[in-house]
Every structure is written in structure tokens, then in C-alpha cells.
Design a protein around this motif. Sequence first.
Motif, mmCIF file in Angstrom:
data_model
loop_
_atom_site.group_PDB
_atom_site.id
_atom_site.type_symbol
_atom_site.label_atom_id
_atom_site.label_comp_id
_atom_site.label_asym_id
_atom_site.label_seq_id
_atom_site.Cartn_x
_atom_site.Cartn_y
_atom_site.Cartn_z
ATOM 1 N N ASP A 1 -5.831 -1.506 3.998
ATOM 2 C CA ASP A 1 -4.972 -0.391 3.636
ATOM 3 C C ASP A 1 -5.242 0.813 4.533
ATOM 4 O OD1 ASP A 1 -6.533 1.855 2.237
ATOM 5 O OD2 ASP A 1 -7.240 0.114 1.107
ATOM 6 N N SER B 1 1.672 -5.174 4.541
ATOM 7 C CA SER B 1 0.370 -4.884 3.933
ATOM 8 C C SER B 1 -0.556 -6.094 3.907
ATOM 9 C CB SER B 1 0.561 -4.369 2.496
ATOM 10 O OG SER B 1 1.289 -3.167 2.478
ATOM 11 N N PHE C 1 0.818 -1.212 0.000
ATOM 12 C CA PHE C 1 0.000 0.000 0.000
ATOM 13 C C PHE C 1 0.857 1.269 0.000
ATOM 14 C CE2 PHE C 1 -2.921 -3.021 2.384
ATOM 15 C CZ PHE C 1 -3.637 -3.352 1.242
ATOM 16 N N PHE D 1 -1.949 3.650 -4.998
ATOM 17 C CA PHE D 1 -0.699 3.382 -4.287
ATOM 18 C C PHE D 1 0.507 3.231 -5.214
ATOM 19 C CE2 PHE D 1 -4.074 1.540 -1.552
ATOM 20 C CZ PHE D 1 -3.987 2.450 -0.518
#
Length: 282
Positions: free
Chosen positions: A90, A82, A21, A53
Motif C-alpha cells: 500500500d 493494489s 487501498f 482506506f
Amino acid sequence: MLNHGTQANREHLHADCQNCFGLCCVALPFSKSADFSKDKEGGTPCSHLQCDFRCSIHENLRGKGYRGCTVYECFGAGQKVSQHTFRGKDWREHPEVAEAMFQTLPIMQQLQEMLWYLTEALTLKVTAAIHDELRRAIEKTEKHTLLEAESILSLDVATHRAEINLLLLETSHLVREETKRKYNMNKIAYPDRGADLIGANLAKRDLKGCNFRGAYLIAANMQSADLRGSDFIGADMRDTDLRGANLSECIFLTQDQLNAANGDIHTKLPSHLIPPMHWTQM
């Protein structure tokens, strides 16, 4: 005998930005310098980070004044934090996890970096006598990376790193002694660990089996130097001139060190590393 042929266990130790992310673009701070065109506080998204991202200037980071971004290597920490630690949540959709996520990244990066070095040590035939110890260290380190975020944040990383370093020091000793035997060298006396070699002229030198651990090699001229069997762990290689140098049997060299250095098509690298894109422009 050296053998860098085992690659399979390193795939998870490379950055996979598509499954991250954009954590390095948010969590980490940077200051206006030769590496960055502006200041950014930690926990603040970079102005070039898009909603998906991805970086809007990724193809031209150096040209836009973000050379530091091309040097950074997370060793797979970004995707692990992540997708595993925070289970795909996220920081935009779940702002309640943002602070913990950003704090976890640098710790995970250190653990993943240790795994990189340990895995490399395990691929070497010359370290056969300590393979069991290396496997146990890898298992222990991997278990740390699989902890919950709260537990990762409370880890005594410094103590764990010190334990790992003993194995890496032993690996370095074994490799460099093997290099002496392999190339019939009487001794390796140069340089000392952590040496200040900023701007040093080491071009065309026979530097096989040297200990460059923690050395300052900033802007050092190592053109056409023979660096086989040398240890580069922690060496600062910003603008080190590696054109024509032979690093094919060196140990503990990382992609981010190469990304910070300069080389060309004649630079010989270990098989698990690749020439940075900017080398082709030199």
C-alpha cells in the motif's frame, strides 16, 4: 437473438473496495462543483479517507456533497492495481510506489472498462459470428492488465482502444439490426451518434435500437421510453430521467451511468445491473 444471461466472467470487473487501498480517493483529482463540495488535487488523499482506506461518509456521500464519488466506477481496476500490479504494497507503508500506483490506476481503469464491454458483447447470441475475435480481444486486453507497472504506464492505450472499438461497433450494428428484425421496424433514424440531447423531451418515445453512443443525455426526459436494443456506450447520463423506461435489452450501459441518472422501481434494467440506492428515495 439477445442473451444477457452469462454473468460468471464479470465478477472481477466490479469494484472490490475491501481489496483496494482507496486509490480512487487519492489518485484522482476533482473540482468544486455540483458533484463535489471542494477541490482536491490528484495524488492527495481525500479528507474523508480513513487509515483503513475506507470512506468515513460512504453511507451519505450525496448528502455531504460528493455525488461524483457515487458515480465513479473503476471496473475492478482498484483491487487489481493494489493486489496484483503492486502485490499488496500500500502507498502509505510503501510511499516509494505511490506515484506509480496512482498513475497506473486510470490506465488500468480504461483496460478493465474495455474488458467489461467485450465480455458483454461475448454474452450476446447475435454476435456469434465474431465470438472468436471477441475472445482474442479479451485475452489480449487481460494480458495488458497483468503487466508490470512500468509496462502498463508505457502502453499505447489509445491504439488498443481503437482496435477494441471496431469490435464494439460491429456488436452495436448486429444488435440494432436484430432489434429492427425482432420488432418489425423499417428503420432506425434517430438519433445520430454523439447527439446533443441535453434536456431533450424523449418521454414515452419508441427509441428501440437507437445509437446513443457518446450522446449528451444530460437532464434528458426519457420517462417511460422504450430503449430496448439501444447502444449507450459513452453516453453522458447525468440526471437523465429514466423513470419507467425500458432498458432491459440495451447494450453497453454501465453502473456508473445509472448512478448518474434518475429512475424508479418501474425502470427495467439489464439483469447484470442494479438500481442505484438514490432511486429508491425518489
